[in-house]
Design a protein around this motif. Structure first.
Motif, PDB file in Angstrom:
ATOM      1  N   LEU A 230      37.901  34.169  39.193  1.00 38.18           N
ATOM      2  CA  LEU A 230      37.834  35.296  40.127  1.00 38.18           C
ATOM      3  C   LEU A 230      36.455  35.391  40.770  1.00 38.18           C
ATOM      4  CD1 LEU A 230      39.138  37.800  41.366  1.00 38.18           C
ATOM      5  CD2 LEU A 230      38.482  39.074  39.322  1.00 38.18           C
TER       6      LEU A 230
ATOM      7  N   GLN B 230      41.173  33.764  44.260  1.00 38.60           N
ATOM      8  CA  GLN B 230      41.234  35.187  43.893  1.00 38.60           C
ATOM      9  C   GLN B 230      42.678  35.623  43.629  1.00 38.60           C
ATOM     10  OE1 GLN B 230      38.519  38.184  45.724  1.00 38.60           O
ATOM     11  NE2 GLN B 230      38.331  36.621  47.293  1.00 38.60           N
ATOM     12  N   ARG B 231      43.585  35.158  44.479  1.00 36.75           N
ATOM     13  CA  ARG B 231      44.994  35.574  44.325  1.00 36.75           C
ATOM     14  C   ARG B 231      45.599  34.997  43.049  1.00 36.75           C
ATOM     15  NH1 ARG B 231      48.809  37.210  43.135  1.00 36.75           N
ATOM     16  NH2 ARG B 231      50.596  38.110  44.235  1.00 36.75           N
TER      17      ARG B 231
ATOM     18  N   LEU C 230      45.506  38.033  35.779  1.00 36.19           N
ATOM     19  CA  LEU C 230      45.135  39.368  35.288  1.00 36.19           C
ATOM     20  C   LEU C 230      46.383  40.226  35.065  1.00 36.19           C
ATOM     21  CD1 LEU C 230      42.029  40.129  37.543  1.00 36.19           C
ATOM     22  CD2 LEU C 230      42.015  39.798  35.066  1.00 36.19           C
ATOM     23  N   ARG C 231      47.351  40.133  35.998  1.00 40.90           N
ATOM     24  CA  ARG C 231      48.586  40.919  35.878  1.00 40.90           C
ATOM     25  C   ARG C 231      49.409  40.458  34.680  1.00 40.90           C
ATOM     26  NH1 ARG C 231      50.353  41.285  42.225  1.00 40.90           N
ATOM     27  NH2 ARG C 231      49.123  43.119  42.736  1.00 40.90           N
TER      28      ARG C 231
ATOM     29  N   LEU D 298      44.320  36.994  40.247  1.00 39.97           N
ATOM     30  CA  LEU D 298      45.029  38.279  40.196  1.00 39.97           C
ATOM     31  C   LEU D 298      46.349  38.141  39.426  1.00 39.97           C
ATOM     32  CD1 LEU D 298      45.294  41.245  41.127  1.00 39.97           C
ATOM     33  CD2 LEU D 298      46.363  40.403  43.224  1.00 39.97           C
TER      34      LEU D 298
END
Lengths: 221, 37
Positions: free
Chosen positions: A4, A207-208, A214-215, A211
């Protein structure tokens, strides 16, 4: 998370370089005699179109690899590349008509190239909607992979549409078998812009992808 | 600008502004989403 942070740094560098490309394109690249300043839209429209197609190509390749190897990383990458590709295809579909109005006299025409690029955008949207609609993770990944492969199949038709059909859209002047038919200064600006758009694509996708990770780590957050 | 060249700078500026808004906007949205996943 290292991925990230690296993605944020690459995106930040990409945005600074985008500003540098703007300065070069607007202030230090000559104005084309017949099209006027509107020709400079080329330096953002073409890279965004190429990166959109590259993004869909990678979604399709990730789909093939996911179906073969059942590795979740390819599904995550496909999702990231599709979302980022959607952003770049919005740039392509807005800058194209803004160029077309002063040059062709119309914002839009339903010729082969324009219709197929609109179809590419709708495929991106469909891919993201599909992922939102299917709740079972296994089915979601499999259906998405198949749709991504459909997008990959579309790409050669988009590139060759200007040769296969009678179309208003200009033929490629760089991505063609013979040497680029663009003056050196303009070609350099275009290549710089293309590199910056690829840097932004990489930063956004990192970054995506982070993400998604992280989810998955905090599914109920 | 040389004489005879079309005067269409407004379209060029519009395209560059739209591009910046979309790319910077998406960068900001991504940043915010990764703060609260």
């Amino acid at each position: 998370m290292k991925l990230l942070k690296t993605g944020r740094w690459i995106t930040g560098i990409g945005l600074v370089l985008l500003a540098a490309v703007y300065v070069r394109a607007l202030a230090f690249t000559p104005v084309e005699r017949f099209q006027g300043p509107a020709q400079k839209i080329y330096y953002v429209h073409v890279p965004s179109a190429v990166v959109s197609m590259m993004a869909m190509g990678l979604v399709g390749l990730a789909g093939i690899l996911f179906l073969l190897l059942k590795d979740q990383r390819f599904d995550r990458f496909g999702e990231a590349s599709a979302e980022v590709g959607t952003a770049f295809s919005v740039v392509m579909l807005t800058t194209g008509p803004i160029w077309a109005k002063p040059i062709w006299g119309t914002w839009w025409t339903w010729d082969a190239r324009l219709t197929l690029t609109l179809f590419l955008f709708l495929l991106f949207l469909g891919y993201l909607l599909l992922r939102g609609a299917v709740t079972d993770p296994g089915l979601k990944a499999r259906y998405s992979a198949v749709l991504g492969i459909c997008g990959l199949v579309l790409l050669p038709f988009i590139h060759l549409s200007v040769y296969l059909f009678r179309t208003l859209h200009p033929q490629p002047i760089v991505l063609k078998p013979s040497a680029p038919s663009l003056p050196g200064e303009m070609l350099m600006t275009l290549l710089m812009s293309f590199v910056v758009f690829v840097i932004l694509y990489v930063g956004f996708v990192m970054q995506r992808y982070a993400l998604s990770l992280l989810r998955e780590e905090a599914p109920h957050a | 600008m040389p004489e005879g060249v079309p005067q269409n700078s407004a379209f060029m500026i519009a395209a560059y502004v739209v591009t910046a808004v979309i790319l910077v906007g998406y960068a900001v949205i991504l940043y915010r989403r990764t703060l609260k996943p």
